[in-house]
Design a protein around this motif. Structure first.
Motif, PDB file in Angstrom:
ATOM      1  N   PRO A   8       0.830  -1.213   0.000  1.00  0.00           N
ATOM      2  CA  PRO A   8       0.000   0.000   0.000  1.00  0.00           C
ATOM      3  C   PRO A   8       0.861   1.260   0.000  1.00  0.00           C
ATOM      4  N   ASP A   9       0.275   2.334  -0.481  1.00  0.00           N
ATOM      5  CA  ASP A   9       0.982   3.605  -0.499  1.00  0.00           C
ATOM      6  C   ASP A   9       1.032   4.217   0.897  1.00  0.00           C
ATOM      7  N   LEU A  10       2.023   5.057   1.116  1.00  0.00           N
ATOM      8  CA  LEU A  10       2.116   5.803   2.362  1.00  0.00           C
ATOM      9  C   LEU A  10       0.828   6.594   2.557  1.00  0.00           C
ATOM     10  N   PRO A  11       0.151   6.442   3.706  1.00  0.00           N
ATOM     11  CA  PRO A  11      -1.111   7.178   3.922  1.00  0.00           C
ATOM     12  C   PRO A  11      -0.896   8.682   3.798  1.00  0.00           C
ATOM     13  N   ALA A  12      -1.797   9.315   3.046  1.00  0.00           N
ATOM     14  CA  ALA A  12      -1.606  10.742   2.779  1.00  0.00           C
ATOM     15  C   ALA A  12      -2.862  11.577   2.970  1.00  0.00           C
ATOM     16  N   CYS A  40       6.561   4.560  -0.758  1.00  0.00           N
ATOM     17  CA  CYS A  40       6.674   6.011  -0.625  1.00  0.00           C
ATOM     18  C   CYS A  40       6.630   6.684  -1.992  1.00  0.00           C
ATOM     19  N   PRO A  41       6.240   7.946  -2.046  1.00  0.00           N
ATOM     20  CA  PRO A  41       6.207   8.666  -3.319  1.00  0.00           C
ATOM     21  C   PRO A  41       7.543   8.662  -4.056  1.00  0.00           C
ATOM     22  N   VAL A  74       9.028  11.532   0.461  1.00  0.00           N
ATOM     23  CA  VAL A  74       7.758  12.065  -0.026  1.00  0.00           C
ATOM     24  C   VAL A  74       7.907  12.889  -1.300  1.00  0.00           C
ATOM     25  N   ASN A  75       9.107  12.985  -1.823  1.00  0.00           N
ATOM     26  CA  ASN A  75       9.326  13.739  -3.058  1.00  0.00           C
ATOM     27  C   ASN A  75       9.544  12.770  -4.215  1.00  0.00           C
ATOM     28  N   PRO A  76       8.611  12.719  -5.167  1.00  0.00           N
ATOM     29  CA  PRO A  76       8.744  11.761  -6.282  1.00  0.00           C
ATOM     30  C   PRO A  76      10.019  11.939  -7.091  1.00  0.00           C
ATOM     31  N   ASN A  77      10.625  13.125  -6.992  1.00  0.00           N
ATOM     32  CA  ASN A  77      11.817  13.401  -7.795  1.00  0.00           C
ATOM     33  C   ASN A  77      13.123  13.202  -7.031  1.00  0.00           C
ATOM     34  N   ALA A  78      13.021  12.740  -5.791  1.00  0.00           N
ATOM     35  CA  ALA A  78      14.210  12.653  -4.943  1.00  0.00           C
ATOM     36  C   ALA A  78      15.010  11.381  -5.219  1.00  0.00           C
ATOM     37  N   ASP A  79      16.273  11.439  -4.875  1.00  0.00           N
ATOM     38  CA  ASP A  79      17.167  10.289  -4.975  1.00  0.00           C
ATOM     39  C   ASP A  79      17.539   9.866  -3.550  1.00  0.00           C
ATOM     40  N   PRO A  80      16.988   8.753  -3.035  1.00  0.00           N
ATOM     41  CA  PRO A  80      17.268   8.339  -1.663  1.00  0.00           C
ATOM     42  C   PRO A  80      18.741   8.074  -1.383  1.00  0.00           C
ATOM     43  N   VAL A 175      10.335  22.980   0.683  1.00  0.00           N
ATOM     44  CA  VAL A 175       9.518  22.086   1.517  1.00  0.00           C
ATOM     45  C   VAL A 175       8.260  21.611   0.795  1.00  0.00           C
ATOM     46  N   SER A 176       8.088  22.017  -0.462  1.00  0.00           N
ATOM     47  CA  SER A 176       6.917  21.599  -1.228  1.00  0.00           C
ATOM     48  C   SER A 176       7.145  20.219  -1.835  1.00  0.00           C
ATOM     49  N   THR A 177       6.152  19.356  -1.727  1.00  0.00           N
ATOM     50  CA  THR A 177       6.253  18.030  -2.341  1.00  0.00           C
ATOM     51  C   THR A 177       5.836  18.065  -3.812  1.00  0.00           C
ATOM     52  N   ASP A 178       5.317  19.213  -4.265  1.00  0.00           N
ATOM     53  CA  ASP A 178       4.910  19.347  -5.664  1.00  0.00           C
ATOM     54  C   ASP A 178       5.990  19.962  -6.539  1.00  0.00           C
ATOM     55  N   ALA A 179       7.001  20.533  -5.913  1.00  0.00           N
ATOM     56  CA  ALA A 179       8.064  21.170  -6.696  1.00  0.00           C
ATOM     57  C   ALA A 179       8.818  20.115  -7.507  1.00  0.00           C
ATOM     58  N   THR A 180       9.176  20.458  -8.732  1.00  0.00           N
ATOM     59  CA  THR A 180       9.970  19.548  -9.543  1.00  0.00           C
ATOM     60  C   THR A 180      11.390  19.491  -8.990  1.00  0.00           C
ATOM     61  N   ARG A 181      12.145  18.502  -9.422  1.00  0.00           N
ATOM     62  CA  ARG A 181      13.534  18.387  -8.987  1.00  0.00           C
ATOM     63  C   ARG A 181      14.322  19.638  -9.384  1.00  0.00           C
ATOM     64  N   GLU A 182      14.027  20.135 -10.588  1.00  0.00           N
ATOM     65  CA  GLU A 182      14.734  21.327 -11.076  1.00  0.00           C
ATOM     66  C   GLU A 182      14.391  22.543 -10.217  1.00  0.00           C
ATOM     67  N   GLU A 183      13.105  22.685  -9.852  1.00  0.00           N
ATOM     68  CA  GLU A 183      12.689  23.818  -9.024  1.00  0.00           C
ATOM     69  C   GLU A 183      13.315  23.739  -7.634  1.00  0.00           C
ATOM     70  N   GLY A 184      13.338  22.529  -7.063  1.00  0.00           N
ATOM     71  CA  GLY A 184      13.944  22.353  -5.756  1.00  0.00           C
ATOM     72  C   GLY A 184      15.433  22.655  -5.764  1.00  0.00           C
ATOM     73  N   GLU A 185      16.127  22.167  -6.800  1.00  0.00           N
ATOM     74  CA  GLU A 185      17.559  22.410  -6.895  1.00  0.00           C
ATOM     75  C   GLU A 185      17.862  23.889  -7.112  1.00  0.00           C
ATOM     76  N   GLN A 186      17.039  24.557  -7.917  1.00  0.00           N
ATOM     77  CA  GLN A 186      17.259  25.980  -8.159  1.00  0.00           C
ATOM     78  C   GLN A 186      17.082  26.776  -6.866  1.00  0.00           C
ATOM     79  N   ALA A 187      16.019  26.477  -6.107  1.00  0.00           N
ATOM     80  CA  ALA A 187      15.793  27.177  -4.841  1.00  0.00           C
ATOM     81  C   ALA A 187      16.940  26.925  -3.875  1.00  0.00           C
ATOM     82  N   TYR A 188      17.413  25.675  -3.833  1.00  0.00           N
ATOM     83  CA  TYR A 188      18.522  25.318  -2.952  1.00  0.00           C
ATOM     84  C   TYR A 188      19.791  26.085  -3.329  1.00  0.00           C
TER      85      TYR A 188
END
Length: 399
Positions: A8-12, A40-41, A74-80, A175-188
């Motif tokens: 099952p998916d992580l409860p959301a 997990c996402p 929880v970030n679909p674009n993340a690399d664990p 901290v947004s889970t909707d941000a793309t990987r590119e958006e997250g990296e740019q903000a970082y």
């Protein structure tokens, strides 16, 4: 042959009409499957740990690595498996983590934070003055909940408050889970570049603030610029996001519970602890990675497996908190909650958050006793897609 059931998916999803409650599935899991696999996402499987005792055990276990604690699950674009940056106080373990924590913990002791209470109270009063002068209705988030912790953390760290819109916008993306990987990296990278410039200036022209002390050339075991930037980023983002969301959410909760405002004014310390337990704004749990074979409750966990310690589920565990789904300001031992985590990585700024919440809520309800939400409850927009739960805005009225 019968196919094995899908993980099952992580409860959301929070219960309909119950924006302050965690997913209803957590209660069922605490009874029947307190530590069971979820997907997990980010794509990996992890054990979702839902019981209070098990959550505390996982967070206290030194064999559980914090390497994924930036909530990559929880970030679909993340690399664990992404390499940990030097200076990441929330992801490093053991001696590396202890070294960083030692450098900042003195700034957040009970005694040091107590000395800031008067300053926080002045900020609360001045922002209430401005909000009242603005007139009813007003957005409590923008006029009150967000600027107070932002000002406090800027003062403590030595960040110019004039730059607040910049770092608030970048931290919101991070901290947004909707941000793309590119958006997250740019903000970082944008925020990292800003902090690198700020630390360089602190080295040339030190002031009486934490960033100056961290970057001092004469400090024992000095930090590299990369360590300074990553550590500073963690302190800046965490220092205003969680408390700002807690102030706004707490206000709505208190307005919905008859007599709650009086309880806050009478015993603010006790009331704030119960609000922290009840709301648990870190909504997706804390990620851990098993470095050795362990037992969590009755479940064996192998080295190399992931676990999600669900803080909001632990804080609603009926075996620990009787009537856990109810807000109860008479509850015994309110500080046993895990809203700030537990163990070696427990939130370093928790004492500051407590003071900010106590002063903000008592000041608000003392100065504006007839405060009310200015729109129907169903029109309030909650942050379901961020690591820290909260309100996007809170229109309030008075008079």
């Amino acid at each position: 042959m019968t196919a094995a059931p899908a993980t099952p998916d992580l409860p959301a999803t929070r219960p309909a009409g119950c924006p302050f409650d965690p997913p209803a599935e957590y209660a069922t899991r605490r009874e029947s499957a307190p530590t069971a696999k979820v997907r997990c996402p980010a794509g990996m499987e992890a054990f979702l740990v839902t019981r209070y005792a098990d959550v505390r055990a996982v967070l206290a276990d030194r064999t559980m690595s914090s390497r994924g604690a930036s909530s990559v699950h929880v970030n679909p674009n993340a690399d664990p498996d992404e390499e940990i940056s030097p200076g990441s106080i929330i992801q490093l373990d053991g001696a590396a983590h202890a070294r960083l924590r030692k450098k900042v913990i003195a700034e957040f002791t009970v005694r040091r934070v107590a000395a800031l209470r008067g300053y926080v109270r002045q900020l609360v009063d001045s922002h209430l003055d401005a909000m009242l002068a603005h007139g009813s209705p007003a957005d409590l988030v923008q006029h009150f909940a967000l600027p107070i912790p932002s000002l406090v953390i800027c003062e403590l760290l030595g960040v110019p408050y004039a730059d607040r819109e910049r770092f608030q916008r970048q931290s919101a993306t991070m901290v947004s889970t909707d941000a793309t990987r590119e958006e997250g990296e740019q903000a970082y990278h944008e925020l990292s570049g800003y902090l690198a410039g700020l630390f360089t200036e602190k080295q040339r022209n030190p002031q009486d603030d934490l960033f100056s002390r961290l970057s001092s050339a004469g400090a024992d075991d000095p930090l590299t610029m990369e360590e300074l930037v990553v550590l500073g980023l963690s302190l800046l983002v965490a220092g205003h996001e969680t408390t700002a969301n807690m102030i706004a959410l707490s206000t709505v909760v208190l307005l919905e519970h008859p007599g709650a405002r009086e309880a806050v004014l009478a015993e603010p310390e006790r009331a704030v602890e119960e609000l922290l337990r009840y709301l648990s704004v870190v909504q997706w749990g804390v990620l851990r990675y098993a470095t050795e074979d362990v037992q969590v409750g009755s479940r064996p966990v192998r080295a190399g497996e992931w676990l999600v310690a669900a803080l909001n589920s632990a804080n609603r565990d009926e075996s620990v908190f009787a009537g856990a789904d109810k807000l109860d300001f008479e509850r015994e031992s309110p500080r046993t909650h895990v809203a700030f985590g537990f163990g070696a990585h427990q939130c370093v700024g928790q004492q500051l958050a407590r003071v900010e919440l106590q002063e903000a809520l008592t000041g608000l309800f003392r100065r504006v006793p007839d405060l009310r939400v200015a729109v129907p409850r169903e029109e309030l927009e909650y942050k379901h897609n961020t690591l820290v739960y909260g309100l996007r805005e809170l229109p309030v009225a008075w008079g």
